[in-house]
Enzyme design. Structure first.
Site, PDB file in Angstrom:
ATOM      1  N   ARG A  58       0.892  -1.188  -0.073  1.00  0.00           N
ATOM      2  CA  ARG A  58      -0.073   0.183  -0.050  1.00  0.00           C
ATOM      3  C   ARG A  58       0.949   1.420  -0.059  1.00  0.00           C
ATOM      4  O   ARG A  58       0.577   2.086  -0.729  1.00  0.00           O
ATOM      5  CB  ARG A  58      -0.796   0.059   0.979  1.00  0.00           C
ATOM      6  CG  ARG A  58      -2.100   1.036   1.214  1.00  0.00           C
ATOM      7  CD  ARG A  58      -3.053   0.784   2.425  1.00  0.00           C
ATOM      8  NE  ARG A  58      -3.669  -0.638   2.493  1.00  0.00           N
ATOM      9  CZ  ARG A  58      -4.989  -0.653   1.801  1.00  0.00           C
ATOM     10  NH1 ARG A  58      -5.335   0.667   1.238  1.00  0.00           N
ATOM     11  NH2 ARG A  58      -5.622  -1.633   1.654  1.00  0.00           N
ATOM     12  N   HIS A 102     -19.066  10.218   0.408  1.00  0.00           N
ATOM     13  CA  HIS A 102     -19.567   9.020   1.013  1.00  0.00           C
ATOM     14  C   HIS A 102     -21.104   8.770   0.791  1.00  0.00           C
ATOM     15  O   HIS A 102     -21.704   9.867   1.225  1.00  0.00           O
ATOM     16  CB  HIS A 102     -18.905   9.021   2.470  1.00  0.00           C
ATOM     17  CG  HIS A 102     -19.426   7.446   2.926  1.00  0.00           C
ATOM     18  ND1 HIS A 102     -18.776   6.247   2.599  1.00  0.00           N
ATOM     19  CD2 HIS A 102     -20.495   7.245   3.833  1.00  0.00           C
ATOM     20  CE1 HIS A 102     -19.281   5.293   3.185  1.00  0.00           C
ATOM     21  NE2 HIS A 102     -20.318   5.756   4.098  1.00  0.00           N
TER      22      HIS A 102
HETATM   23  C1  GAR Z   1     -20.317   6.859  -5.005  1.00  0.00           C
HETATM   24  O1  GAR Z   1     -21.873   6.623  -4.697  1.00  0.00           O
HETATM   25  C2  GAR Z   1     -19.631   7.405  -4.084  1.00  0.00           C
HETATM   26  O2  GAR Z   1     -20.096   7.796  -3.030  1.00  0.00           O
HETATM   27  C3  GAR Z   1     -18.998   5.821  -3.360  1.00  0.00           C
HETATM   28  O3  GAR Z   1     -18.825   5.026  -4.671  1.00  0.00           O
HETATM   29  C4  GAR Z   1     -19.696   5.708  -5.677  1.00  0.00           C
HETATM   30  C5  GAR Z   1     -18.851   5.992  -7.004  1.00  0.00           C
HETATM   31  O4  GAR Z   1     -19.856   6.416  -7.951  1.00  0.00           O
HETATM   32  N1  GAR Z   1     -17.793   5.928  -2.653  1.00  0.00           N
HETATM   33  C6  GAR Z   1     -17.607   5.186  -1.680  1.00  0.00           C
HETATM   34  O5  GAR Z   1     -18.584   4.310  -1.438  1.00  0.00           O
HETATM   35  C7  GAR Z   1     -16.666   5.494  -0.834  1.00  0.00           C
HETATM   36  N2  GAR Z   1     -16.607   4.969   0.499  1.00  0.00           N
HETATM   37  P1  GAR Z   1     -19.164   6.813  -9.302  1.00  0.00           P
HETATM   38  O6  GAR Z   1     -18.000   5.930  -9.733  1.00  0.00           O
HETATM   39  O7  GAR Z   1     -20.307   6.949 -10.346  1.00  0.00           O
HETATM   40  O8  GAR Z   1     -18.879   8.232  -8.872  1.00  0.00           O
END
Ligand code: GAR
Length: 198
Positions: A58, A102
C-alpha cells in the site's frame, strides 16, 4: 486551484464535476478500463492509470500516487468513488486537502455498500456526506451533508440512485466552496461560510 480527482468506478461523480465546469487538472484511476477513465478521456482531461495490484505494498502504491499528483501541482485531491484506503504518508503530502464523497449520512454506515447498509437497517432518511479524509475509514471532519427520504416502495437500488443524485449536487458545490476559500477547519469542525446547497 489545481484539482486532482481519484476514482475507481463508473465515474458519475467525476462527470458531475466536469458538468459543473470545475477545472480538473488530472484524473487518476486504479482500475484499468473503469468508467471514470473513459469519462476523463472523453472530456480530454489529463489522466493516468495506476493499478494498485502492480505494487508490492500500500505504501509503494501511495508513493507512486503522490508522485503522479505532484507532477500536476495538485493542491486539492477529490476521492470520487476511489475505493482504496490512503496511508498517512499520502495524507501528509496533502494536509487537509483530500476530500471524499460517501453515500451515507456519516458517522452512520461507513465503509463499503453504505446505501445497502442503510437500506437493510431500515432507516427513513438516507443521504450523502462530503468530508475531509483522515487515516480512518470515513471518519474525517464533515464538510457538508444532503439527506433524502427512504420511500416505502424503495429497494436498495432505487435508494442508491436517489443518494447518488444528491452526491452529484453536493460534491461540486463543496469543491467550489473550497476553491473560493469558504471552508475553514477548526478542530474537527468544518465551517462553510455560506450554505453549500440552497
Ligand atoms: C459513489 O456512490 C460514492 O459515494 C461511492 O462510490 C460511488 C462511486 O460512484 N464511494 C464510496 O462508497 C467510498 N466509500 P461513481 O464512480 O459513479 O462516482
Amino acid at each position: 486551484m489545481k484539482l486532482g480527482v481519484l476514482a475507481s468506478g463508473g465515474g458519475s461523480n467525476l462527470q458531475a464535476l466536469i458538468d459543473a465546469q470545475i477545472p480538473v487538472a488530472v484524473v487518476g484511476v486504479n482500475v484499468p478500463g473503469c468508467g471514470a477513465f473513459d469519462r476523463a478521456h472523453a472530456a480530454g482531461l489529463p489522466n493516468f492509470v495506476l493499478d494498485h495490484r502492480a505494487f508490492p505494498s500500500r505504501a509503494d502504491f501511495d508513493r507512486a500516487l503522490v508522485a503522479r499528483l505532484q507532477k500536476y501541482d495538485v493542491d486539492l485531491v477529490v476521492l470520487a468513488g476511489f475505493m482504496r484506503l490512503l496511508t498517512p504518508d499520502f495524507l501528509g503530502a496533502f494536509p487537509h486537502r483530500v476530500i471524499n464523497v460517501h453515500p451515507a449520512l456519516l458517522p452512520a454506515f461507513p465503509g463499503v455498500h453504505a446505501q445497502r447498509q442503510a437500506f437493510d437497517y431500515g432507516v427513513k432518511v438516507a443521504g450523502c456526506t462530503v468530508h475531509f479524509v483522515d487515516a480512518g475509514t470515513d471518519t474525517g471532519p464533515i464538510i457538508a451533508q444532503a439527506a433524502v427520504p427512504v420511500l416505502d416502495d424503495d429497494d436498495a437500488e432505487s435508494l442508491r440512485l436517489r443518494v447518488l443524485a444528491e452526491e452529484h449536487r453536493l460534491l461540486p458545490a463543496v469543491v467550489r466552496a473550497f476553491a473560493e476559500g469558504r471552508i475553514e477547519l477548526v478542530g474537527r469542525r468544518a465551517r462553510v461560510r455560506v450554505p453549500i446547497l440552497q
